[in-house]
Design a protein around this motif. Structure first.
Motif, PDB file in Angstrom:
ATOM      1  N   UNK A  22       0.829  -1.201   0.000  1.00  0.00           N
ATOM      2  CA  UNK A  22       0.000   0.000   0.000  1.00  0.00           C
ATOM      3  C   UNK A  22       0.871   1.261   0.000  1.00  0.00           C
ATOM      4  N   UNK A  23       1.922   1.272   0.815  1.00  0.00           N
ATOM      5  CA  UNK A  23       2.806   2.435   0.844  1.00  0.00           C
ATOM      6  C   UNK A  23       3.577   2.591  -0.456  1.00  0.00           C
ATOM      7  N   UNK A  24       4.039   1.480  -1.044  1.00  0.00           N
ATOM      8  CA  UNK A  24       4.714   1.555  -2.347  1.00  0.00           C
ATOM      9  C   UNK A  24       3.767   2.124  -3.399  1.00  0.00           C
ATOM     10  N   UNK A  25       2.500   1.705  -3.376  1.00  0.00           N
ATOM     11  CA  UNK A  25       1.516   2.200  -4.335  1.00  0.00           C
ATOM     12  C   UNK A  25       1.314   3.718  -4.169  1.00  0.00           C
ATOM     13  N   UNK A  26       1.141   4.169  -2.929  1.00  0.00           N
ATOM     14  CA  UNK A  26       0.945   5.601  -2.679  1.00  0.00           C
ATOM     15  C   UNK A  26       2.171   6.388  -3.121  1.00  0.00           C
ATOM     16  N   UNK A  27       3.356   5.865  -2.833  1.00  0.00           N
ATOM     17  CA  UNK A  27       4.589   6.527  -3.255  1.00  0.00           C
ATOM     18  C   UNK A  27       4.661   6.608  -4.774  1.00  0.00           C
ATOM     19  N   UNK A  28       4.361   5.509  -5.457  1.00  0.00           N
ATOM     20  CA  UNK A  28       4.446   5.445  -6.911  1.00  0.00           C
ATOM     21  C   UNK A  28       3.463   6.417  -7.564  1.00  0.00           C
ATOM     22  N   UNK A  29       2.225   6.457  -7.088  1.00  0.00           N
ATOM     23  CA  UNK A  29       1.217   7.350  -7.677  1.00  0.00           C
ATOM     24  C   UNK A  29       1.610   8.806  -7.462  1.00  0.00           C
ATOM     25  N   UNK A  30       2.108   9.154  -6.287  1.00  0.00           N
ATOM     26  CA  UNK A  30       2.535  10.527  -6.036  1.00  0.00           C
ATOM     27  C   UNK A  30       3.798  10.872  -6.815  1.00  0.00           C
ATOM     28  N   UNK A  31       4.647   9.901  -7.074  1.00  0.00           N
ATOM     29  CA  UNK A  31       5.823  10.134  -7.904  1.00  0.00           C
ATOM     30  C   UNK A  31       5.402  10.440  -9.341  1.00  0.00           C
ATOM     31  N   UNK A  32       4.377   9.755  -9.828  1.00  0.00           N
ATOM     32  CA  UNK A  32       3.845  10.055 -11.165  1.00  0.00           C
ATOM     33  C   UNK A  32       3.320  11.488 -11.202  1.00  0.00           C
ATOM     34  N   UNK A  33       2.596  11.888 -10.149  1.00  0.00           N
ATOM     35  CA  UNK A  33       2.096  13.277 -10.086  1.00  0.00           C
ATOM     36  C   UNK A  33       3.259  14.258 -10.171  1.00  0.00           C
ATOM     37  N   UNK A  34       4.329  13.967  -9.443  1.00  0.00           N
ATOM     38  CA  UNK A  34       5.489  14.852  -9.428  1.00  0.00           C
ATOM     39  C   UNK A  34       6.073  15.017 -10.824  1.00  0.00           C
ATOM     40  N   UNK A  35       6.114  13.929 -11.599  1.00  0.00           N
ATOM     41  CA  UNK A  35       6.707  13.995 -12.928  1.00  0.00           C
ATOM     42  C   UNK A  35       5.801  14.642 -13.970  1.00  0.00           C
ATOM     43  N   UNK A  36       4.492  14.562 -13.813  1.00  0.00           N
ATOM     44  CA  UNK A  36       3.615  15.119 -14.834  1.00  0.00           C
ATOM     45  C   UNK A  36       3.063  16.499 -14.475  1.00  0.00           C
ATOM     46  N   UNK A  37       3.427  17.027 -13.327  1.00  0.00           N
ATOM     47  CA  UNK A  37       3.000  18.383 -12.988  1.00  0.00           C
ATOM     48  C   UNK A  37       3.575  19.366 -13.998  1.00  0.00           C
ATOM     49  N   UNK A  38       2.775  20.327 -14.464  1.00  0.00           N
ATOM     50  CA  UNK A  38       3.297  21.309 -15.411  1.00  0.00           C
ATOM     51  C   UNK A  38       4.357  22.189 -14.758  1.00  0.00           C
TER      52      UNK A  38
END
Length: 195
Positions: A22-38
């Motif tokens: 669960x923590x790996x999933x939350x980390x991964x999804x937030x990492x995706x947000x970090x990379x696709x933020x304008x």
């Protein structure tokens, strides 16, 4: 040195694999947000980095090792007792939803909502499984004095007044208890009473 080794070991899969995933999933999804933020969205980037730090803190049981855990083990203090753990898990819910609400990108918004829901499910599941039966007197693992916490909060507000003069208006109650004033009153709305 032994504590650092235990924290590093906790980064990998442990015997509680469901929480790890669960923590790996939350980390991964937030990492995706970090990379696709304008580009130019520094507030959303900062908020997302805070969520990533919260995930790492929760994964390595940092609060249990940073403070004296008293009669509890550091892992038990962090997982089930310490109040700061409640806070970082709530941040895993609120912060991605804040990013979703403050961005113009539909792609970021969708993933941020997914991250917020994931953080909320995780926070509720951990609370329900581990923290709901903890008494309110044990919320600090017996290492924090309530008066010390109040003094430190007051000191933090005084320092905020010094460093954030124009951005944050602070007032005082009887010159001893600093409080935050969120809006500035117009001069015609202020009442002064002389005793």
């Amino acid at each position: 040195m032994e504590e650092i080794k235990q924290m590093v070991d906790a980064l990998w899969l442990t015997d509680k694999i469901y929480w790890d995933i669960a923590l790996y999933w939350i980390f991964f999804v937030n990492l995706i947000i970090l990379f696709i933020l304008p580009s130019g969205s520094s507030l959303q980037t900062t908020i997302t980095i805070v969520v990533l730090l919260c995930v790492v803190i929760d994964k390595v049981y940092a609060f249990g090792y940073m403070f004296d855990s008293g009669r509890y083990t550091p892992v038990r203090c962090h997982e089930t007792i310490f109040f700061g753990t409640y806070i970082i898990r709530i941040l895993m819910l609120v912060a991605p939803l804040t990013v979703a609400g403050s961005t113009d990108s539909d792609k970021v918004r969708g993933i941020a909502i997914l991250a917020g829901i994931s953080g909320g499910v995780y926070a509720f599941a951990r609370w329900y499984a581990e923290q709901r039966d903890v008494s309110s007197t044990a919320l600090t693992c017996a290492f924090l004095d309530v008066s010390m916490v109040a003094q430190n909060a007051g000191l933090a507000l005084i320092l905020a007044k010094m460093f954030l003069r124009d951005r944050l208006s602070l007032g005082a109650i009887h010159r001893h208890g600093p409080v935050t004033v969120l809006v500035e009153l117009a001069p015609d709305e202020v009442e002064v009473q002389v005793a």
